[in-house]
Design an enzyme around this catalytic site. Sequence first.
Site, mmCIF file in Angstrom:
data_model
loop_
_atom_site.group_PDB
_atom_site.id
_atom_site.type_symbol
_atom_site.label_atom_id
_atom_site.label_comp_id
_atom_site.label_asym_id
_atom_site.label_seq_id
_atom_site.Cartn_x
_atom_site.Cartn_y
_atom_site.Cartn_z
ATOM 1 N N CYS A 112 -45.930 2.335 5.894
ATOM 2 C CA CYS A 112 -46.475 1.807 7.149
ATOM 3 C C CYS A 112 -47.520 0.762 6.773
ATOM 4 O O CYS A 112 -48.477 1.072 6.071
ATOM 5 C CB CYS A 112 -47.151 2.887 7.980
ATOM 6 N N GLU A 153 -51.468 -1.274 17.582
ATOM 7 C CA GLU A 153 -50.411 -2.055 16.979
ATOM 8 C C GLU A 153 -49.189 -2.185 17.873
ATOM 9 O O GLU A 153 -48.904 -1.302 18.676
ATOM 10 C CB GLU A 153 -49.939 -1.381 15.675
#
Length: 270
Positions: free
Chosen positions: A129, A194
């Site tokens: 990630c 995000e």
Amino acid sequence: MASTATTFATATETAIERQPITASRILTLFPEIDSSLATATTDDDNSVLDGYDAEQVRLMEEVCIVLDEDDKPIGSASKKVCHLMKNINLGLLHRAFSVFLFTPDGKLLLQQRASEKITFPDMWTNTCCSHPLGIPGETGVNLEAATLGVKRAAIRKLEHELGIPNDQVPIEKFKFLTRIHYLAESDGMWGEHEIDYILVIQTPVTVHPNPNEVQATKLVSATELKEMFTDRTLKFTPWFKLICNTMLFEWWESLHNLDAFANERQIRRM
């Protein structure tokens, strides 16, 4: 001494008058210049990172892609700026990606984030990630260009975090499924906000984790992952839990044919 215009010439041009290069004049001529760097103080910049691992502090200088809520780039800012909750609470949003790497026999590669990580340390999460950076090759305005950028960033970070050679994760093997927009707090000071591109790849790889990034890895079946979720001693990143609770296990059952889930244009608000 007061600034005055300067006259000079090169060998191929006649003498011309140059205006003084002052902050006020340049900022008037070029309003697109971000002048915050010139007014930032050293104490302000560094104090929030005191006591953290030096390499992780260095990585906080990387430049993320700042977005509007429709995933359109509006500029860039450091990882530090993008991950401070005081900025997130004002709406600062950036682009990210999450890789789910499956082995040929259908097991998912998990990682446990290193204790040195500034955000969400020690937590279990999907394979990788991270963020595409504001550098050539990783940016993109429309969905197709942005997807290509995050795939390139994924290859870069799989090598950085897990030591997976680039040739083991060729760009054409990645499938882009969807984007999620989520916000999560880490510890009060730091967090995430995000638009996260979800990438799936199924391929054999060799793994050599970077201990500054990853403290452990684990290959799991769907059943084994569900069992991990029942273990109260284990902690998981919030984006991983969101994806698992909504979409992952359906994708997992269709690994042999993900086309029905691929290239979704709608952003999922979580």
